[in-house]
Design a protein around this motif. Structure first.
Motif, PDB file in Angstrom:
ATOM      1  N   LEU A 192       0.731  -1.147   0.074  1.00 11.34           N
ATOM      2  CA  LEU A 192       0.015   0.103  -0.095  1.00 11.34           C
ATOM      3  C   LEU A 192       1.046   1.364  -0.072  1.00 11.34           C
ATOM      4  O   LEU A 192       1.972   1.092   0.685  1.00 11.34           O
ATOM      5  CB  LEU A 192      -0.903   0.007   1.136  1.00 11.34           C
ATOM      6  CG  LEU A 192      -1.769  -1.255   1.420  1.00 11.34           C
ATOM      7  CD1 LEU A 192      -2.457  -1.142   2.798  1.00 11.34           C
ATOM      8  CD2 LEU A 192      -2.724  -1.406   0.283  1.00 11.34           C
ATOM      9  N   ARG A 193       0.444   2.180  -0.649  1.00  6.77           N
ATOM     10  CA  ARG A 193       0.991   3.781  -0.572  1.00  6.77           C
ATOM     11  C   ARG A 193      -0.096   4.643  -0.316  1.00  6.77           C
ATOM     12  O   ARG A 193      -1.086   4.658  -1.028  1.00  6.77           O
ATOM     13  CB  ARG A 193       1.740   4.075  -2.122  1.00  6.77           C
ATOM     14  CG  ARG A 193       3.078   3.345  -2.164  1.00  6.77           C
ATOM     15  CD  ARG A 193       4.162   4.263  -1.430  1.00  6.77           C
ATOM     16  NE  ARG A 193       5.432   3.983  -1.601  1.00  6.77           N
ATOM     17  CZ  ARG A 193       6.579   4.783  -2.351  1.00  6.77           C
ATOM     18  NH1 ARG A 193       6.309   6.037  -2.559  1.00  6.77           N
ATOM     19  NH2 ARG A 193       7.707   4.269  -2.199  1.00  6.77           N
ATOM     20  N   VAL A 194       0.025   5.349   0.809  1.00  8.38           N
ATOM     21  CA  VAL A 194      -1.091   6.313   1.347  1.00  8.38           C
ATOM     22  C   VAL A 194      -0.223   7.680   1.571  1.00  8.38           C
ATOM     23  O   VAL A 194       0.764   7.668   2.283  1.00  8.38           O
ATOM     24  CB  VAL A 194      -1.744   5.513   2.508  1.00  8.38           C
ATOM     25  CG1 VAL A 194      -2.923   6.514   2.770  1.00  8.38           C
ATOM     26  CG2 VAL A 194      -2.281   4.288   2.225  1.00  8.38           C
ATOM     27  N   THR A 195      -0.874   8.907   1.113  1.00  5.20           N
ATOM     28  CA  THR A 195      -0.359   9.977   1.605  1.00  5.20           C
ATOM     29  C   THR A 195      -1.031  10.353   2.978  1.00  5.20           C
ATOM     30  O   THR A 195      -1.751   9.671   3.436  1.00  5.20           O
ATOM     31  CB  THR A 195      -0.728  11.159   0.564  1.00  5.20           C
ATOM     32  OG1 THR A 195      -2.100  11.154   0.181  1.00  5.20           O
ATOM     33  CG2 THR A 195       0.070  10.847  -0.755  1.00  5.20           C
ATOM     34  N   GLY A 196      -0.456  11.492   3.309  1.00  4.69           N
ATOM     35  CA  GLY A 196      -1.278  11.886   4.849  1.00  4.69           C
ATOM     36  C   GLY A 196      -0.089  12.048   5.794  1.00  4.69           C
ATOM     37  O   GLY A 196       0.981  11.655   5.619  1.00  4.69           O
ATOM     38  N   GLN A 197      -0.539  12.070   6.869  1.00  5.91           N
ATOM     39  CA  GLN A 197       0.415  12.117   8.272  1.00  5.91           C
ATOM     40  C   GLN A 197      -0.031  11.389   9.128  1.00  5.91           C
ATOM     41  O   GLN A 197      -1.376  11.075   9.201  1.00  5.91           O
ATOM     42  CB  GLN A 197       0.383  13.595   8.706  1.00  5.91           C
ATOM     43  CG  GLN A 197       1.028  14.467   7.692  1.00  5.91           C
ATOM     44  CD  GLN A 197       2.346  14.410   7.347  1.00  5.91           C
ATOM     45  OE1 GLN A 197       3.161  13.810   8.425  1.00  5.91           O
ATOM     46  NE2 GLN A 197       2.816  14.648   6.241  1.00  5.91           N
ATOM     47  N   GLY A 198       0.745  10.567   9.911  1.00 11.46           N
ATOM     48  CA  GLY A 198       0.339   9.823  11.138  1.00 11.46           C
ATOM     49  C   GLY A 198       0.034   8.499  10.750  1.00 11.46           C
ATOM     50  O   GLY A 198       0.362   7.980   9.673  1.00 11.46           O
TER      51      GLY A 198
END
Length: 251
Positions: free
Chosen positions: A70-76
């Motif tokens: 999986l590749r996900v942008t964002g923070q945390g």
């Protein structure tokens, strides 16, 4: 008569213009999932606030552990759930951050994880990701494992069997892809002179290998047949071996 004429006019207005092709809506979100060719070789999810990509192997099957990158942008932290065709919700067995480089570097934005799943049923599963302000979904179609054959043999093949010898059988259910333990059951039936003399229950003995819970000891010179019968998710297969037992060595 005026009412009939009005109905005809309305029906004609509802028809598409000549030459226009009307495509049916996809039968499921899985059918509409967008697979991207190289260099991505994965699925682009539907997201708000960022992006979400997933890459699977050649196939994803129920009851078998599958890895999905999986590749996900964002923070945390990344929160993942999978929602099945009957509304069942599961979480990954494991989630491991990839930090040592990837073929997606410079191509797909975001941070990368390896997620490990065991989908309990086949069908369309919604991988739902939440990371900070990013919310996304990738739809994965899972297949049912196929029971294709069963191999049955002596665990330690020898040229002959002698009375007083302990015999261990080995059964290999061929399930694609495997190994699969859930829904699998089997036994070995020993018959002599047309009568059943022993029934051995199979137990797991390594990846995709099953052996009797107890070994068979042949007491005297004779002939017998051993029939392995294995069932998996409603499909049953069997194999039969025939043996001639010789007198004990040295007798």
């Amino acid at each position: 008569m005026k009412r009939v004429g009005l109905a005809v006019v309305l029906a004609l207005l509802a028809l598409p213009p000549a030459g226009q092709v009307v495509q049916a809506a996809p039968s499921s979100p899985c059918a509409a999932a967008e697979f991207l060719p190289a260099p991505i070789l994965g699925y682009k999810g539907t997201t708000t606030g960022g992006s979400f990509y997933a890459q699977t192997g050649q196939s994803v099957s129920a009851d078998v552990e599958s890895k999905i990158v999986l590749r996900v942008t964002g923070q945390g932290p990344l929160n993942l759930t999978a929602i099945g065709p009957d509304g069942q919700s599961i979480t990954p067995k494991d989630l491991v951050a990839h930090t040592a480089g990837s073929s997606w570097d410079g191509i797909v934005p975001g941070d990368e994880w390896g997620s490990f799943w065991v989908f309990p049923t086949s069908g369309c599963w919604d991988l739902h990701a939440v990371r900070g302000a990013v919310v996304g979904d990738v739809y994965v179609d899972t297949d049912a494992p196929a029971f294709t054959a069963v191999t049955f043999k002596l665990a330690s093949p020898r040229r002959s069997i002698h009375s007083g010898q302990k015999v261990t059988f080995s059964v290999h259910p061929e399930i694609v892809p495997g190994p699969v333990e859930a829904g699998l059951a089997g036994r070995i039936t020993i018959r002599r002179a047309g009568k059943t003399v022993r029934v051995l229950t199979l137990k797991v003995a390594g990846l995709q290998t099953y052996r009797p819970a107890t070994r068979l000891t042949v007491q005297r010179p004779t002939s017998f047949t051993a029939r392995a019968r294995v069932s998996f998710n409603g499909t049953t297969m069997s194999k039969t071996l025939r043996f001639r037992v010789l007198p004990a060595s040295g007798s």
